[in-house]
Design a protein around this motif. Structure first.
Motif, short mmCIF file in Angstrom:
data_model
loop_
_atom_site.label_atom_id
_atom_site.label_comp_id
_atom_site.label_asym_id
_atom_site.label_seq_id
_atom_site.Cartn_x
_atom_site.Cartn_y
_atom_site.Cartn_z
N ALA A 188 32.91 53.74 23.93
CA ALA A 188 32.80 53.53 25.37
C ALA A 188 34.07 52.89 25.92
CB ALA A 188 31.59 52.65 25.66
N LEU A 189 34.62 51.93 25.16
CA LEU A 189 35.84 51.25 25.62
C LEU A 189 37.00 52.25 25.75
CD1 LEU A 189 35.82 47.96 23.52
CD2 LEU A 189 35.63 48.15 26.00
N ALA A 226 44.23 52.72 33.52
CA ALA A 226 44.57 52.28 34.87
C ALA A 226 43.75 51.06 35.28
CB ALA A 226 44.35 53.41 35.85
N GLN A 227 42.49 51.04 34.82
CA GLN A 227 41.64 49.92 35.24
C GLN A 227 42.07 48.61 34.60
OE1 GLN A 227 37.53 50.72 35.00
NE2 GLN A 227 37.70 52.71 36.04
N TYR A 228 42.53 48.72 33.35
CA TYR A 228 43.04 47.51 32.70
C TYR A 228 44.26 47.01 33.48
CZ TYR A 228 40.33 48.63 28.47
OH TYR A 228 39.34 48.88 27.59
N ASP A 287 45.93 42.45 39.47
CA ASP A 287 45.20 41.53 40.36
C ASP A 287 45.14 40.12 39.80
OD1 ASP A 287 44.86 43.43 42.19
OD2 ASP A 287 42.79 43.93 41.66
N GLY A 288 45.72 39.91 38.65
CA GLY A 288 45.87 38.55 38.13
C GLY A 288 44.75 38.09 37.21
N ARG A 323 38.64 37.27 31.58
CA ARG A 323 38.11 37.63 32.89
C ARG A 323 38.10 39.14 33.07
NH1 ARG A 323 37.50 34.62 37.75
NH2 ARG A 323 38.17 36.00 39.40
N MET A 324 39.17 39.77 32.59
CA MET A 324 39.27 41.22 32.72
C MET A 324 38.07 41.90 32.03
SD MET A 324 42.29 43.66 31.35
CE MET A 324 41.95 43.49 29.62
#
Lengths: 424, 323
Positions: free
Chosen positions: B209-210, B216-218, B224-225, B230-231
C-alpha cells in the motif's frame, strides 16, 4: 467484434467447461474408494515409535507367519499420545466404516463405544479358551454388554518408581528402605540437599498427574479407599489427604520445567543422571533398555512406597467393532492375539507383560521377568484411573480437566478436591 | 491483474452488444434462456457452486442441525427432538467462558500487535534503508513456515531451564520465567509467538500500500514543513485504511482458529490452563468426550464470531460496489 466470432469462442469455452465438470464428477467418483475383500484384516493401532513399533512388527509378523491366508492391512496411526488414533477410530465408527479391530484400553473405556461393538464370546473367547488362560482382571475388563468385545494383548505396571542408581548412591539414599510416602519425601529432601539432581522428574501433563495421584492415593489411603473412590463412593477426606501429599511432592521436589515438558523429555534426565526418581508406567523401562543401560546397575525400580503388594493394573487390548468388515479374519486374529505366541512376541518388545498366567518368562528380560512374578503374586490389582480401566472416557476427561485447571502448578487442594468429588 | 480486468471489461461489452442486438424479441423464451450468459456459463460456476454448497454451506447447515440434537457417543443422531439445550449448557459452563475470554484476548491483542509491528516494519523498509530487500525477506520468512515447526521452536525457546528467552532475561538478572507453564504468562507467550510469525505478513500488505502512494505526496508534505513522524501520521497512514482493513480481517479470522499452533505447542487438545480457546475446547468435547452435539454448538459459536468479524468488512465492500 462480430456475433459469430464470439459464438465460436463460446463453443470452445463451453467445451472446456463441460470437460472440467465431467472431470470433477469423475473425481467425486474416485472418492468413494474401493471395497476391501472379506478376508482383508484391517487393524488400527498407535504403536509407531520406539519400542511400540518394534512390538507391533513382532506381533504382526508372527501372525502372518501363522496365518498366511489372511490378508493383513496393518495401519499404525501415531501422534498426540493416541489422540490421532482415537480420532480416526471414532470418525470411522461414526460413519459406519469400522476397521476389523483397533487397539484401545478395555474396561470402562469401552462404554464410550456403546452400540458399535460386537460380541466375540463364542468365536474368540470360548473357542480359544481365553477365559481360563488370562487373569481374572483382564477377563473382566474385556467383558461388555453380557459378552466380550475385546482381547487383552498386554499389561503395563503403573506403580513402579524408577530411579537412577548412581544418583541415589551419591545422595546416600537406600531405595529399599522406603516403605511409605513420608520416607520417600525424606529421601527426596536428602537428594535435593546432597546432589544437583532433580529429586523427582515429572511432567505436569494432566494424565501424568492423574496416574501419580492414583499411586499416591493407593499408597496413603489404601486399596479399599481407592476402589470406593472410583466406584463413585469416595471419601472426601481421603481425596483431600491425597491431594495434600501430592502437593508436598509436586511443589517441592520436581523439575522447574515440569509444566511444559512431556514424560519422554523428563525421562531423559533420569538416563543422564540429572534426576533421581520418576513415577511412570513401566513403558519408560523400554527407553532405558534401548539406551543399553544396565538394569540394577544404572537404573532400577522399586514399587511405589506403600504399594508393595499391589500391581497397578493397565491393559492394552484389541477391540472388536460390530458390523465387522471381516468377521472371520478378525476372529482369527483376536484368537491369535490372546494366545501365548502373540503375547510373548508383542510384550517382550513393548516392555509390558502378558495378561495370560501360563506364559514362560524365558524370552523376557530380568526386569520384565520380575514384573511377571509380581503380577502373579500381587494381592491386589487396582485398575488405572488414567488409562481407561477404572472410569469411562468422559469421567477420565473431567478428572484431567480438574487437574489441568487446578493442580498443575499452582496447586489448589480445595478446588481440586471439590472437582474430583464432583467428577465421579 | 490488469489483464484480468481488461478481459472482464470485454466480456461486459460483448454482453452489451448482444442484449442490444435487437434479435431477442423474435426468439422464444426457451431459446433466450438457452442462449443466456447465465446458462452458457453454468459449466464454469456450476461445479464449484455445487461443491462449495455441499461441503461448506451444507456442512455448516448440518452442523447447526447437529448442535440442536443431543447426539453423543456413537450411532445416528436423533433429529426428531431439536432444541437449544446445548447453547444453554454453554452459557452455564464456566470453562466455555474462560475459553471465550481467552479467544477474545488473543484476538484483540494479537491483531493490534500485528498491525502495529507490521506498520513500524513497513515504514522502516519504506525509508529505502540499506539491505531493505534482505530485511523484507527476513521478516516475511516466519510466515512461510508451518505452525508445527514454529511451535516446536518456541517450545524450546520458552523452556524454563535452557530456553534462549530465559537465558536472555538471565543476563539482566531476571527470571527464570515459566513461559508455557505459568497460567498468568502462557497466553501472552503464545500471542508473542504468533505476532512474531504474522507481523511479516502485515508488513507486506502495508508495504504494497505504501509503495502505491505517489512520491509527490511525500514531497508535498515535506514542502509544507511536515517532519517524518507528522508526515506519516497525517498524510500516509490515513491512506493505508484499505490495507489495514483487509489485514485485520485475515488476522482476526486466523486468531479465532489459532488451534494448530496450540495443538503443536501443547502436544494435544488440552492447552495449559490460561490458554484454552474455543477451538481447542471444541476438539476436546468432540474427539475426547464424543459430545458431538455440544462440540457442534461450540463450533457454530465460533462460526458466528467469525461472521461477526467479517460481516462489517463484507458490508462496506458491498456498499462500495466491490462485491
Amino acid at each position: 467484434m462480430s456475433n459469430n466470432n464470439s459464438r465460436s469462442r463460446r463453443r470452445v469455452l463451453q467445451g472446456v467447461g463441460a470437460a472440467s465438470a465431467a472431470g470433477m464428477a469423475s473425481l467425486a467418483g474416485c472418492l468413494t474408494g474401493e471395497e476391501e475383500s472379506e478376508n482383508t484384516l484391517e487393524v488400527l493401532h498407535g504403536w509407531t515409535g520406539g519400542d511400540g513399533a518394534e512390538a507391533a512388527d513382532a506381533l504382526f509378523s508372527a501372525f502372518e507367519e501363522e496365518h498366511s491366508d489372511v490378508d493383513l492391512n496393518n495401519k499404525p496411526i501415531g501422534g498426540g499420545g493416541n489422540e490421532n488414533l482415537d480420532q480416526t477410530v471414532s470418525t470411522r465408527l461414526n460413519s459406519g466404516d469400522p476397521p476389523s479391530a483397533f487397539a484401545g484400553w478395555p474396561g470402562s473405556n469401552l462404554e464410550q463405544y456403546d452400540g458399535v461393538l460386537g460380541d466375540i464370546q463364542s468365536d474368540v473367547w470360548e473357542e480359544a479358551g481365553l477365559e481360563d488362560a488370562h487373569v481374572e482382571e483382564a477377563v473382566e475388563a474385556c467383558q461388555f454388554d453380557d459378552g466380550y468385545s475385546a482381547v487383552p494383548i498386554g499389561s503395563h505396571r503403573m506403580n513402579d518408581l524408577f530411579y537412577n542408581v548412581g544418583v541415589l548412591e551419591d545422595a546416600g539414599v537406600d531405595p529399599e528402605s522406603l516403605d511409605d510416602v513420608d520416607a520417600l519425601i525424606d529421601a527426596l529432601g536428602t537428594i535435593e540437599s546432597e546432589t544437583d539432581a532433580t529429586p523427582l522428574a515429572m511432567s505436569l501433563e494432566a494424565w501424568a498427574i492423574l496416574q501419580t495421584w492414583t499411586v499416591v492415593m493407593l499408597s496413603t489411603q489404601g486399596y479399599d479407599a481407592y476402589m470406593s473412590f472410583i466406584e463413585g463412593d469416595g471419601d472426601e477426606s481421603a481425596v483431600r489427604d491425597t491431594f495434600e501429599t501430592l502437593e508436598e511432592l509436586l511443589s517441592n521436589y520436581i523439575n522447574d520445567d515440569a509444566a511444559s515438558v512431556g514424560f519422554t523429555e523428563v525421562n531423559q534426565d533420569i538416563m543422564s543422571g540429572d534426576a533421581a526418581f520418576i513415577h511412570e508406567g513401566n513403558w519408560v523401562a523400554g527407553a532405558y533398555i534401548n539406551e543399553d543401560l544396565e538394569y540394577g546397575e544404572e537404573w532400577d525400580a522399586i514399587r511405589y512406597p506403600g504399594t508393595e503388594d499391589m500391581y497397578g493394573l493397565h491393559i492394552d487390548s484389541f477391540i472388536y467393532p460390530g458390523d465387522n468388515p471381516s468377521p472371520e479374519a478378525t476372529a482369527t486374529f483376536l484368537r491369535f492375539a490372546g494366545g501365548e505366541t502373540a503375547q510373548v512376541a508383542f510384550n517382550q518388545y513393548k516392555g509390558s507383560i502378558p495378561t495370560r498366567s501360563d506364559v514362560s518368562t524365558e524370552e523376557f528380560n530380568d526386569y520384565l521377568t520380575e514384573t511377571i512374578e509380581d503380577f502373579e503374586a500381587a494381592s491386589e490389582k487396582p485398575p488405572t484411573l488414567a488409562h481407561g480401566l477404572a472410569v469411562d472416557q468422559s469421567t477420565q476427561s473431567s478428572l484431567e480437566d480438574v487437574l489441568n485447571n487446578n493442580f498443575a502448578d499452582p496447586f489448589d487442594v480445595d478446588a481440586a478436591t471439590a472437582g474430583f468429588m464432583d467428577a465421579i | 491483474m490488469k489483464r484480468l480486468v481488461a478481459f472482464l471489461r470485454t466480456v461486459r461489452t460483448e454482453r452489451r452488444v448482444r442484449t442490444d442486438g435487437g434479435t431477442a424479441d423474435e426468439r422464444s423464451t426457451a431459446g433466450r434462456w438457452r442462449d443466456s450468459d447465465f446458462l452458457q456459463s453454468a459449466p464454469f460456476w456450476g461445479p464449484p457452486l455445487v461443491l462449495m454448497g455441499l461441503f461448506v454451506y451444507g456442512a455448516i447447515g448440518w452442523n447447526f442441525l447437529l448442535s440442536l440434537t443431543d447426539h453423543s457417543g456413537f450411532g445416528r443422531p436423533d433429529y426428531t427432538d431439536l432444541g437449544l439445550q446445548n447453547y444453554w449448557a454453554m452459557i452455564q459452563d464456566p470453562s466455555i467462558w474462560e475459553a471465550t475470554r481467552n479467544t477474545v484476548v488473543l484476538l484483540v491483542v494479537f491483531t493490534l500487535a500485528c498491525l502495529a509491528v507490521g506498520l513500524v516494519l513497513a515504514i522502516l523498509l519504506d525509508r529505502e534503508i540499506r539491505f531493505g530487500r534482505t530485511f523484507r525477506t527476513v521478516y516475511l520468512l516466519p510466515f512461510a513456515l508451518s505452525f508445527i515447526v514454529t511451535a516446536q521452536f518456541w517450545r524450546w525457546m520458552y523452556n524454563v531451564n535452557d530456553g534462549i528467552i530465559n537465558q536472555f532475561f538471565g543476563l539482566f538478572g531476571l527470571g527464570p520465567y515459566n513461559w508455557l507453564g505459568d497460567p498468568r504468562l502462557v497466553l501472552g507467550a503464545v500471542i508473542f509467538a504468533l505476532v512474531w510469525q504474522f507481523s511479516g505478513y502485515t508488513m507486506v500488505i502495508y508495504l504494497a500500500a505504501l509503495r502505491s502512494i505517489p512520491t509527490a505526496q511525500y514531497e508535498a508534505a515535506r514542502v509544507d514543513g511536515a517532519g517524518t513522524f507528522r508526515m506519516y501520521r497525517r498524510v500516509i497512514v490515513p491512506q493505508l485504511r484499505p490495507a489495514i482493513v483487509s489485514a485485520t480481517v485475515v488476522l482476526v479470522l486466523f486468531a479465532l482458529k489459532a488451534f494448530d499452533f496450540l495443538y503443536a505447542v501443547f502436544d494435544g487438545y488440552r492447552p495449559r490452563q490460561g490458554s484454552d480457546i474455543l477451538a481447542t475446547k471444541m476438539m476436546r468435547e468432540g474427539f475426547n468426550n464424543s459430545e458431538w452435539a455440544y462440540s457442534s454448538a461450540i463450533g457454530l459459536t465460533l462460526f458466528v464470531l467469525s461472521l461477526a468479524v467479517i460481516a462489517p468488512y463484507l458490508y462496506t465492500q458491498y456498499k462500495r460496489g466491490n462485491l
